[in-house]
Design a protein around this motif. Sequence first.
Motif, PDB file in Angstrom:
ATOM      1  N   VAL A 108       0.828  -1.207   0.000  1.00 45.65           N
ATOM      2  CA  VAL A 108       0.000   0.000   0.000  1.00 45.65           C
ATOM      3  C   VAL A 108       0.867   1.265   0.000  1.00 45.65           C
ATOM      4  N   LYS A 109       2.090   1.147   0.514  1.00 47.90           N
ATOM      5  CA  LYS A 109       2.957   2.324   0.636  1.00 47.90           C
ATOM      6  C   LYS A 109       3.311   2.931  -0.727  1.00 47.90           C
ATOM      7  N   ASP A 110       3.204   2.145  -1.804  1.00 49.54           N
ATOM      8  CA  ASP A 110       3.495   2.688  -3.128  1.00 49.54           C
ATOM      9  C   ASP A 110       2.586   3.874  -3.453  1.00 49.54           C
ATOM     10  N   GLY A 139       9.009  -2.202   7.446  1.00 55.92           N
ATOM     11  CA  GLY A 139       8.735  -3.283   6.507  1.00 55.92           C
ATOM     12  C   GLY A 139       8.622  -2.798   5.081  1.00 55.92           C
ATOM     13  N   ASP A 140       7.607  -1.979   4.805  1.00 55.86           N
ATOM     14  CA  ASP A 140       7.279  -1.668   3.418  1.00 55.86           C
ATOM     15  C   ASP A 140       7.583  -0.244   2.980  1.00 55.86           C
ATOM     16  N   ALA A 141       7.653   0.689   3.923  1.00 56.39           N
ATOM     17  CA  ALA A 141       7.838   2.092   3.529  1.00 56.39           C
ATOM     18  C   ALA A 141       9.177   2.293   2.834  1.00 56.39           C
ATOM     19  N   SER A 253      -3.592  -1.411  10.869  1.00 57.24           N
ATOM     20  CA  SER A 253      -3.029  -0.141  11.342  1.00 57.24           C
ATOM     21  C   SER A 253      -1.760  -0.305  12.151  1.00 57.24           C
ATOM     22  N   GLY A 254      -0.833   0.613  11.917  1.00 58.20           N
ATOM     23  CA  GLY A 254       0.406   0.678  12.694  1.00 58.20           C
ATOM     24  C   GLY A 254       0.618   2.102  13.136  1.00 58.20           C
ATOM     25  N   ASN A 255       1.125   2.921  12.221  1.00 59.53           N
ATOM     26  CA  ASN A 255       1.341   4.336  12.512  1.00 59.53           C
ATOM     27  C   ASN A 255       0.091   5.179  12.355  1.00 59.53           C
ATOM     28  N   LEU A 256      -1.012   4.572  11.958  1.00 65.84           N
ATOM     29  CA  LEU A 256      -2.318   5.218  11.841  1.00 65.84           C
ATOM     30  C   LEU A 256      -2.416   6.250  10.723  1.00 65.84           C
ATOM     31  N   SER A 383      -6.476  -4.833   1.812  1.00 66.04           N
ATOM     32  CA  SER A 383      -5.342  -5.750   1.682  1.00 66.04           C
ATOM     33  C   SER A 383      -4.143  -4.905   1.309  1.00 66.04           C
ATOM     34  N   THR A 384      -3.158  -4.852   2.213  1.00 63.65           N
ATOM     35  CA  THR A 384      -2.120  -3.829   2.066  1.00 63.65           C
ATOM     36  C   THR A 384      -0.766  -4.346   1.580  1.00 63.65           C
ATOM     37  N   ALA A 385      -0.574  -5.662   1.539  1.00 61.48           N
ATOM     38  CA  ALA A 385       0.709  -6.162   1.023  1.00 61.48           C
ATOM     39  C   ALA A 385       0.482  -7.435   0.217  1.00 61.48           C
TER      40      ALA A 385
HETATM   41  C1  LIG Z   1       2.319   0.560   6.542  1.00 59.76           C
HETATM   42  C2  LIG Z   1       1.461  -0.615   6.429  1.00 59.76           C
HETATM   43  C3  LIG Z   1       0.312  -0.740   7.206  1.00 59.76           C
HETATM   44  C4  LIG Z   1      -0.091   0.239   8.271  1.00 59.76           C
HETATM   45  O1  LIG Z   1      -0.346   1.535   7.824  1.00 59.76           O
HETATM   46  P1  LIG Z   1      -0.267   2.751   8.860  1.00 59.76           P
HETATM   47  O2  LIG Z   1      -0.647   3.908   8.031  1.00 59.76           O
HETATM   48  O3  LIG Z   1       1.154   2.821   9.344  1.00 59.76           O
HETATM   49  O4  LIG Z   1      -1.205   2.477   9.973  1.00 59.76           O
HETATM   50  C5  LIG Z   1      -0.462  -1.866   7.037  1.00 59.76           C
HETATM   51  N1  LIG Z   1      -0.108  -2.840   6.178  1.00 59.76           N
HETATM   52  C6  LIG Z   1       0.990  -2.743   5.422  1.00 59.76           C
HETATM   53  C7  LIG Z   1       1.331  -3.853   4.516  1.00 59.76           C
HETATM   54  C8  LIG Z   1       1.818  -1.632   5.510  1.00 59.76           C
HETATM   55  O5  LIG Z   1       2.922  -1.568   4.758  1.00 59.76           O
END
Ligand SMILES: *Cc1c(COP(=O)(O)O)cnc(C)c1O
Length: 434
Positions: A108-110, A139-141, A253-256, A383-385
């Motif tokens: 998702v960071k892309d 991880g992904d950023a 969610s991690g850093n929100l 689905s973020t990764a």
């Molecule tokens: C960064 C990330 C998240 C969390 O996003 P935040 O904006 O940090 O809460 C969730 N899933 C994946 C795969 C991510 O890379």
Amino acid sequence: MQFYSTNHKAPKVSLREAVAAGLAPDGGLYMPDAIIPLPLPFFRNISDMPPKDIAYVVANTLLGEDLDPETVKETVNEALSFEMPFKRIDPEARISTLELFHGPTMSVKDIGARSMACLLRRLRGSNPAPLHILAATSGDAGSAVASAFHNMENLKVTILYPKGRLTPVQREQFTTLGGNVSSIEVRGSFDDCQALVKTASIDPDLKDSLRVITANSINVGRFLPQMFHFFNAYARMVEAGADPANIVIAVPSGNLGNLAAGLLAKRMGLPVKRFIAATNANDAFARYMATGNFEPQPTVKTHANAMDTGSPINLPRVMALYDGNLEALRKDLQTVSLSDDQIIEAIRELNDSYGYVADPHGACAYAALKQCLAPGEDGLFLSTAHPAKCPEVMTEALGHEIPGSKHTSAHNAGKPSYTSAPIFQSIKHILKTI
Ligand SMILES: *Cc1c(COP(=O)(O)O)cnc(C)c1O
């Protein structure tokens, strides 16, 4: 659009200044000064619109005063040049997903990183002054930022990552790029890396000599584009027949950053009924929601490592959207934290019951959604990764690795990583020699 600092002790700034600063000089995070509601007809027609058109309307509403419409259009088209498929998972339970991992580094960071890079390129113009982009990654950023800014003119990129916390795929995606991309392995946690980036981005010496900019979700250039996921998710759900008044979205969610962007979308009129923040064992935010006391926790390593943070950096943005009113926030948001065992169980359930292979972060949001969805509601988890980014966890859950990884591998020798203790002076020294 002007941007204010969530600490309210720094002057308001323009979009250009907010992107160039990253963190506000008072240590706060920049937020748009006005919430501009989107017109009702937009929401009536949204399910007929493709994602790029939706993103264009949202971006133009926010940034139309700062950028001409052509620039907004080009930025959106360039940044979002990949698919974001919507998939029905369980028609009976009315659960779907939106896959946000089809960009170049498969997370998702892309979306945020490419949007920021495209925007910055246009804000800098031709003959740009040198810049040093800095990002911490759990991880992904790192890979998303490195890929988005790779080979950009007069610009260096340095990624800080915690030793031993990334999967080899995640790490190789940026350590092997070469060119203008360097990396520093920090003998510490992700929160150490994040704190170092924060310090570096407001250090007067580094700001003047290297022109350091943070590309973490602190930066509005990365933060704001995350709103697109939510408008798009809503549109695709309505298109698929969901009840527009009963849509619930679960956000891993991690850093929100993603969550805060979703809540901002709601403030701009997006009629999502409520959000669910799914966290892993790093549950400082869930505890805060339950008790009203925010206590940062030491980060623990989990199966959903891109969400491993004990001190979510975008919490001030979430609270700013609700004027600090926790009761009001609780009406729009539920929080669920999942253990590694529950994440594994969710991956297995999705695979065995629906033939859907979800990565640990998406699976975490699925499990949270399943716990919270009420009868009559339609639910979607982000689905973020791509599951191939977390091969160890997928093997533990399903007994085999997931093919389909298109990550740049070691064929590209790249630069050696620097190593450092989590001490600002040593990082500063390395940055000056890069
Ligand atoms: C960064 C990330 C998240 C969390 O996003 P935040 O904006 O940090 O809460 C969730 N899933 C994946 C795969 C991510 O890379």
